[in-house]
Design a protein around this motif. Structure first.
Motif, mmCIF file in Angstrom:
data_model
loop_
_atom_site.group_PDB
_atom_site.id
_atom_site.type_symbol
_atom_site.label_atom_id
_atom_site.label_comp_id
_atom_site.label_asym_id
_atom_site.label_seq_id
_atom_site.Cartn_x
_atom_site.Cartn_y
_atom_site.Cartn_z
ATOM 1 N N ALA A 396 0.821 -1.219 0.000
ATOM 2 C CA ALA A 396 0.000 0.000 0.000
ATOM 3 C C ALA A 396 0.853 1.267 0.000
ATOM 4 N N ASP A 397 1.971 1.254 0.738
ATOM 5 C CA ASP A 397 2.828 2.446 0.773
ATOM 6 C C ASP A 397 3.315 2.815 -0.618
ATOM 7 N N ILE A 415 -1.568 -11.690 0.570
ATOM 8 C CA ILE A 415 -2.684 -11.383 1.470
ATOM 9 C C ILE A 415 -2.845 -9.875 1.403
ATOM 10 N N MET A 416 -3.910 -9.408 0.776
ATOM 11 C CA MET A 416 -4.036 -7.991 0.444
ATOM 12 C C MET A 416 -4.916 -7.198 1.403
ATOM 13 N N ALA A 417 -5.267 -7.793 2.522
ATOM 14 C CA ALA A 417 -5.997 -7.088 3.578
ATOM 15 C C ALA A 417 -5.871 -7.927 4.840
ATOM 16 N N ARG A 427 -5.494 1.772 8.199
ATOM 17 C CA ARG A 427 -5.825 2.107 6.809
ATOM 18 C C ARG A 427 -4.580 2.320 5.970
ATOM 19 N N ARG A 428 -3.466 2.620 6.604
ATOM 20 C CA ARG A 428 -2.229 2.797 5.839
ATOM 21 C C ARG A 428 -1.913 1.553 5.026
ATOM 22 N N PRO A 431 -4.092 -2.026 0.509
ATOM 23 C CA PRO A 431 -3.772 -1.917 -0.920
ATOM 24 C C PRO A 431 -4.987 -1.618 -1.796
ATOM 25 N N ALA A 432 -6.161 -2.133 -1.431
ATOM 26 C CA ALA A 432 -7.348 -1.889 -2.250
ATOM 27 C C ALA A 432 -7.701 -0.407 -2.295
ATOM 28 N N GLU A 433 -7.417 0.328 -1.228
ATOM 29 C CA GLU A 433 -7.640 1.775 -1.229
ATOM 30 C C GLU A 433 -6.511 2.500 -1.930
ATOM 31 N N ALA A 434 -5.280 2.019 -1.759
ATOM 32 C CA ALA A 434 -4.113 2.727 -2.289
ATOM 33 C C ALA A 434 -3.967 2.605 -3.796
#
Length: 511
Positions: A396-397, A415-417, A427-428, A431-434
């Protein structure tokens, strides 16, 4: 026949066991659901401390009452099976430690492994919930309010729980006395002599395979469970099986009482754990250069500066794991494969030892990348990051703010969450948000077709988000591959997937 003594978890009381207890009773078993003080039992006077010792005394009272019934010739049974769900395993084990001769088996129902001197709060996966409890622990009689209806999922997966059952769970919930969570458990070791069964609810992401893998990695507490007296069973539901699958839970408890279940395989010279199996491809013997927590595999005959691929191991990996991940054949194999094709291969050790460590691991990774970019043999403007398994949230970063020198981001069976059993990791690390901010960064995702359902769901959510924002993503499928397919499925299809993914990553590095 068995007598089942059932101990419920945080905020709950005997009411949660009603359907399961009825099914057990129908088989002829005796059932006692413990009413813990303040959680379905008597409420203490205002200002009175209720702590873990109070609840241990509650469980002891039921054990002793069963013993008296047998001694007086009244309806009893030949053995006591003590079942602890969630927090309930702490007073259950505490009581078993003092009545070890009276207990035939302890059942850990989707719970942790209580340790001497460790409070129950330490077993709460969600760091935010732990911090809230510590903040609230002020004064005699302090308690933690029960969660709202939509907050139960932070205490454990609610997969399978009907709406009506969730409504009732919320309506009947009680504040949890904080002393029950913060008082250290005191054990003499007697409970360790009692046979035990771990019942893992797979809807939260737990599995026997995962426990075996972590034992193989060297986690001392789990490695000690490779004992003939310890068995494991799985239930395909969430953290509240007495509400989501009461019949299946009753059957599972009867199996546990009979000593059924799988045993862990001890680590020995005759069995090679998956993470130490040879890499599935023949790769050149490129020498390793070690600098701190980072290893470089530099092509010996190439003239630089060269692009680099940084391989990021998954986790959580116990701190005691030896060898450490950068020396695992899977990681060194990928690094040597990259070096054999003209790029610098990089492996590293980072600090993802528990689900609380993502921020530390992210810092370790960022420092390692800068160390690699500073090497004069590396082209600092041509770097790829390749993530594996539990390191997926670390992507995500880099997705949220991709630097210009990051030419590709790859991920194998990620593992994406956060899995339900992990609690929240912030939330940092979403990945789905980033991914909406990834822009034109090329992404390569290697997907295992036989992935665990809970992990596959996180990948599906990420791919849906990537598709919605038009991300540049290539999916390499391994239809008959499991998690860590390179080690457990060394097939031609697996080898082809590795070649395809490597070609894609190197193509983006050289574009």
């Amino acid at each position: 026949m068995s007598t089942f003594i059932l101990v419920s978890g945080t905020f709950t009381g005997p009411h949660v066991w009603e359907e399961t207890a009825a099914r057990l009773t129908a088989t002829g078993a005796a059932v006692h659901a413990v009413a813990l003080t303040g959680l379905g039992g008597a409420r203490p006077p205002a200002g009175t401390d209720v702590d873990l010792e109070t609840h241990i005394a509650d469980v002891l009272a039921v054990i002793d009452s069963v013993g008296r019934a047998e001694g007086e010739g009244r309806a009893g049974s030949e053995e006591i099976v003590l079942v602890g769900h969630d927090y309930g395993i702490h007073p259950a084990v505490g009581a078993a430690d003092r009545r070890s001769d009276s207990i035939a088996r302890i059942v850990h129902l989707d719970s942790g492994l209580p340790q001497n001197g460790v409070p129950a709060l330490a077993a709460v996966a969600d760091q935010g919930l732990r911090e809230a409890a510590v903040d609230a622990a002020q004064g005699a009689g302090a308690s933690l309010p029960p969660p709202p209806r939509d907050g139960w999922r932070h205490w454990g997966s609610t997969v399978g729980v009907p709406d009506a059952a969730l409504d009732r769970l919320t309506a009947l919930a009680s504040p949890q006395p904080l002393g029950t969570l913060t008082q250290p458990l005191r054990l003499t070791g007697a409970a360790a002599t009692v046979p035990m069964t771990g019942v893992l609810c797979t809807g939260g992401g737990a599995s026997i395979a995962m426990v075996q893998a972590r034992a193989d990695l060297g986690e001392p507490v789990l490695r000690a469970l490779a004992d003939a007296r310890v068995a494991f069973l799985e239930l395909p539901t969430g953290h509240w099986p007495m509400l989501s699958a009461p019949t299946e839970l009753a059957v599972t408890l009867l199996r546990a009482a009979a000593g059924e279940g799988r045993r862990l395989t001890p680590v020995d010279a005759a069995r090679q754990p998956a993470h130490l199996r040879p890499f599935l491809l023949e790769v050149p013997e490129v020498p390793r250069e070690r600098a701190g927590h980072v290893d470089l595999y530099v092509p010996p005959s190439a003239e630089g500066p060269l692009p680099a691929v940084v391989f990021v191991h998954g986790g959580p990996v116990p701190a005691e794991a030896r060898p450490t991940p950068r020396d695992w054949p899977l990681l060194t194999g990928y690094a040597r494969l990259a070096a054999g094709r003209g790029a610098v291969g990089v492996t590293l050790d980072h600090s993802l030892h528990s689900v609380d460590d993502y921020a530390r691991a992210a810092g370790d990774l960022a420092a390692a990348v800068e160390q690699v970019r500073a090497d004069p043999r590396v082209d600092a403007d041509r770097i790829a990051l390749w993530f594996f398994s539990g390191s997926g949230p670390l992507t995500a970063d880099w997705l949220g703010k991709p630097p210009s020198w990051l030419r590709c981001l790859a991920a194998n069976y990620p593992i994406m969450a956060a899995l339900p059993a992990w609690g929240r990791i912030g939330r940092r690390f979403s990945p789905a948000e980033a991914v909406a901010q990834a822009g034109s960064l090329p992404l390569v995702l290697v997907r295992a077709g036989l992935e665990a359902a809970e992990i596959a769901a996180t990948v599906a959510e990420f791919l849906a988000a990537a598709d919605a924002c038009g991300a540049d993503i290539e999916v390499v499928d391994v239809p008959d591959g499991h998690h860590t397919f390179e080690a457990v499925d060394p097939t031609d299809a697996s080898r082809d997937a590795v070649h395809r993914a490597m070609r894609s990553v190197l193509r983006h590095l050289r574009a």
